[in-house]
Design a protein around this motif. Structure first.
Motif, PDB file in Angstrom:
ATOM      1  N   SER A 328       0.827  -1.203   0.000  1.00  0.00           N
ATOM      2  CA  SER A 328       0.000   0.000   0.000  1.00  0.00           C
ATOM      3  C   SER A 328       0.863   1.255   0.000  1.00  0.00           C
ATOM      4  O   SER A 328       1.868   1.324   0.717  1.00  0.00           O
ATOM      5  CB  SER A 328      -0.915  -0.001   1.229  1.00  0.00           C
ATOM      6  N   PRO A 329       0.495   2.271  -0.784  1.00  0.00           N
ATOM      7  CA  PRO A 329       1.237   3.544  -0.727  1.00  0.00           C
ATOM      8  C   PRO A 329       1.236   4.149   0.674  1.00  0.00           C
ATOM      9  O   PRO A 329       2.213   4.791   1.073  1.00  0.00           O
ATOM     10  CB  PRO A 329       0.481   4.432  -1.722  1.00  0.00           C
ATOM     11  N   TYR A 509      -0.876  -1.288  14.624  1.00  0.00           N
ATOM     12  CA  TYR A 509      -1.873  -1.169  15.685  1.00  0.00           C
ATOM     13  C   TYR A 509      -3.260  -0.944  15.093  1.00  0.00           C
ATOM     14  O   TYR A 509      -4.247  -1.573  15.510  1.00  0.00           O
ATOM     15  CB  TYR A 509      -1.489  -0.011  16.600  1.00  0.00           C
ATOM     16  N   ALA A 510      -3.354  -0.073  14.095  1.00  0.00           N
ATOM     17  CA  ALA A 510      -4.651   0.210  13.475  1.00  0.00           C
ATOM     18  C   ALA A 510      -5.182  -0.996  12.711  1.00  0.00           C
ATOM     19  O   ALA A 510      -6.381  -1.314  12.777  1.00  0.00           O
ATOM     20  CB  ALA A 510      -4.517   1.421  12.553  1.00  0.00           C
ATOM     21  N   GLU A 511      -4.296  -1.687  11.990  1.00  0.00           N
ATOM     22  CA  GLU A 511      -4.742  -2.861  11.229  1.00  0.00           C
ATOM     23  C   GLU A 511      -5.201  -3.978  12.161  1.00  0.00           C
ATOM     24  O   GLU A 511      -6.194  -4.665  11.896  1.00  0.00           O
ATOM     25  CB  GLU A 511      -3.620  -3.354  10.313  1.00  0.00           C
ATOM     26  N   ALA A 512      -4.482  -4.194  13.251  1.00  0.00           N
ATOM     27  CA  ALA A 512      -4.885  -5.227  14.199  1.00  0.00           C
ATOM     28  C   ALA A 512      -6.214  -4.877  14.856  1.00  0.00           C
ATOM     29  O   ALA A 512      -7.047  -5.760  15.114  1.00  0.00           O
ATOM     30  CB  ALA A 512      -3.805  -5.409  15.261  1.00  0.00           C
ATOM     31  N   GLU A 519      -2.972  -7.107   6.111  1.00  0.00           N
ATOM     32  CA  GLU A 519      -2.461  -5.760   5.829  1.00  0.00           C
ATOM     33  C   GLU A 519      -1.340  -5.371   6.799  1.00  0.00           C
ATOM     34  O   GLU A 519      -0.412  -4.657   6.447  1.00  0.00           O
ATOM     35  CB  GLU A 519      -3.602  -4.736   5.930  1.00  0.00           C
ATOM     36  N   GLY A 520      -1.456  -5.827   8.054  1.00  0.00           N
ATOM     37  CA  GLY A 520      -0.455  -5.451   9.049  1.00  0.00           C
ATOM     38  C   GLY A 520       0.786  -6.306   9.036  1.00  0.00           C
ATOM     39  O   GLY A 520       1.796  -5.933   9.649  1.00  0.00           O
ATOM     40  N   ALA A 521       0.739  -7.457   8.341  1.00  0.00           N
ATOM     41  CA  ALA A 521       1.871  -8.388   8.386  1.00  0.00           C
ATOM     42  C   ALA A 521       3.132  -7.781   7.791  1.00  0.00           C
ATOM     43  O   ALA A 521       4.243  -7.999   8.296  1.00  0.00           O
ATOM     44  CB  ALA A 521       1.512  -9.687   7.657  1.00  0.00           C
ATOM     45  N   ILE A 522       2.995  -7.011   6.715  1.00  0.00           N
ATOM     46  CA  ILE A 522       4.176  -6.426   6.077  1.00  0.00           C
ATOM     47  C   ILE A 522       4.845  -5.433   7.015  1.00  0.00           C
ATOM     48  O   ILE A 522       6.074  -5.432   7.177  1.00  0.00           O
ATOM     49  CB  ILE A 522       3.792  -5.751   4.743  1.00  0.00           C
TER      50      ILE A 522
END
Length: 557
Positions: A328-329, A509-512, A519-522
């Protein structure tokens, strides 16, 4: 007291700078107390009735559970690798440090998906047992106090492991041999000789692990445990009650004081005596089932604390990239923000640490009043990020108002540019460069400075031409540790970041919070890769188990 030869006084400007840095570190604590005491009685009554009892109890239970688990795992693994020789012994010595590369909130993030009722672990267990549905079999919910103790304990045990192993490998063999000759078994010798000698190291490691537990916000919130740290965040951000958040932060500060006193209590009766060419403990070779059991016992914490969550992050990242989602940008922007903040914190912290350590330098054993700025400047690490953010807010707003008035700028220029966030992280991590540079200075003979000063060098010239070249390793190590810790910092960043400003930690934190783990894994994987750098640095600092030389010391009650 007469100044030792070779250490000349530095100028008043240097002393003024060190005092200013020390007062800057102390300012958030003073501000926090003032803000908390300035609230009316209604705040205190509400907090004492509805917020503090549950949050304080949860925090105390979490600290007790994590403390017990880190002591058990850290001390056990340290004793195992220090006194036994078994397959994998050499690489497990440094592999046991790998969980330090995993921030607690990332491990919680990974295990929430791995141990979900529909996740891979429970799915594999049900398949092996012949069950088809989570209704037939499911593991206990990770979102609980037990789950938080498990996650935090398996990530933070290396603090105890590092300090305990350093003591175990340098303990003199003749003490253990004397205990065996007096009829003690291996367990008795460990309990009555090795553990009392290692008590100072255990107290230091345990206090560090508990301070990190108290600072945690991501893992506790993900796992549904309402600690004091979570209460501070929700009170300020969700309820917009700054005074109430300050009062909860005061309760956290009292816990910090208690942890520091615990560390001091663990070393209260320790004395040190010199020894002449003591033999270190020779590792005992294990064979058969005992060797296999030792390998598995030392390997299990590494698998739980690092390998499993790291493998999960790699797998989720590969899945994300294979599905064509790409990066994601916004994530690229968060990476840039993270690097910018970490670089700013590193430059400021190393520069301030160099000023403080050099201006207050003393040879070993010297006691002078000018040592207090170095000690005060190192207090920031004991302050949880939420406490530091609350305390720094009032001075930051006052400075922002002054800057806006002076330059005719609108809004809050320092806050919106991230300057306040950089200052907060600098205060929190300043102890790292100060300690490292002090250690480096202690190894530089005073005669070198004396020679430079006799040749007409000024204090600044002596620093530039004598000390800085010799301090390069200490400066590099301190900069690396500060940079990586600043990349991982979550509590202070959540509270002090500018609007629409994300770092990798806040992105994760936001993705979790939204449950979008892929999305948060990267972001999590990037933080972990950065965290491997200081672990590699620690692994390259071996604690030798060879013969102890005459200038070594042995602690005894």
């Amino acid at each position: 007291m007469r100044r030792p030869a070779g250490l000349r006084p530095v100028g008043r400007l240097w002393h003024a700078a060190t005092v200013a840095i020390a007062l800057g570190v102390l300012a958030p604590v003073v501000s926090l107390v003032w803000l908390a005491l300035g609230a009316d009685l209604t705040h205190w009554t509400h907090l004492a009735t509805h917020v503090l009892p549950e949050a304080a109890l949860n925090t105390a239970l979490l600290l007790a559970g994590v403390g017990a688990l880190t002591l058990l795992v850290g001390t056990g693994c340290a004793w195992l690798v220090a006194t036994c020789d078994f397959p994998g012994h050499r690489w497990l010595q440094w592999a046991l440090l790998l969980p330090l590369a995993m921030p607690t909130y990332i491990v919680a993030f990974a295990y929430l998906d791995l141990l979900h009722p529909l996740g891979p672990v429970q799915g594999a267990i049900r398949w092996a047992l012949g069950y088809d549905s989570p209704r037939q079999f499911r593991l206990p919910d990770l979102r609980s106090m037990g789950g938080a103790v498990f996650v935090l304990g398996m990530v933070l045990y290396p603090y105890v492991y590092m300090t305990a192993r350093a003591m175990f490998v340098t303990q003199p063999a003749h003490l253990m041999e004397a205990a065996r000759l007096l009829g003690e078994g291996r367990w008795g010798a460990f309990r009555r000789v090795a553990l009392p000698l290692a008590r100072p190291a255990l107290a230091v490691g345990l206090s560090l692990a508990l301070l990190e537990t108290l600072n945690d916000i991501g893992a506790s919130e993900f796992l549904g445990v309402n600690t004091l740290t979570v209460a501070v965040y929700t009170t300020w951000i969700t309820r917009s009650d700054l005074a109430g958040a300050a009062q909860i932060a005061i309760a956290m500060l009292l816990m910090v004081v208690a942890l520091v006193l615990l560390e001091r209590h663990g070393r209260r009766h320790q004395r040190f005596g010199s020894a002449q060419r003591m033999r270190a403990v020779t590792p005992r070779r294990l064979q058969g089932p005992a060797a296999l059991g030792a390998t598995l016992a030392a390997l299990l914490p590494v698998l739980i604390g690092f390998v499993a969550p790291a493998a999960y992050l790699v797998w989720e990242t590969i899945k994300r990239l294979r599905l064509g989602g790409g990066v994601s940008p916004a994530l690229i922007g968060s990476l840039g923000n993270t690097l910018a903040v970490a670089l700013g914190v590193t430059v400021l912290a190393v520069a301030a640490g160099l000023v403080v350590a050099w201006a207050t330098r003393q040879p070993p054993g010297a006691l002078t009043p000018r040592r207090w700025p170095a000690r005060a400047a190192s207090l920031g690490y004991a302050l949880p990020g939420t406490v530091l953010a609350i305390g720094l807010l009032t001075p930051a707003l006052a400075a922002d108002a002054g800057v806006a008035t002076l330059f005719g700028l609108p809004g809050l220029p320092l806050m919106s540019l991230g300057v306040v966030l950089v200052v907060a992280c600098t205060i929190r991590f300043l102890a790292m460069p100060v300690g490292g540079i002090e250690a480096g200075l202690s190894r530089i003979p005073a005669s070198l400075e004396q020679a430079a000063r006799l040749l007409g060098e000024s204090p600044l010239g002596t620093l530039r031409r004598v000390h800085l070249p010799l301090l390069r390793p200490a400066l590099s190590a301190g900069a690396l540790l500060v940079f990586v810790d600043a990349m991982k910092e979550l509590p202070a960043t959540l509270l002090l970041r500018p609007a629409d400003f994300d770092t990798l930690a806040t992105w994760l934190y936001a993705e979790a919070a939204r449950g979008t783990y892929e999305e948060g894994a990267i972001a999590a994987l990037l933080i972990v890769l950065a965290g491997l750098l200081p672990v590699a640095l620690l692994a390259r600092t071996p604690v030798s188990g060879a013969a102890v030389q005459a200038d070594d010391i042995t602690p005894h009650p």
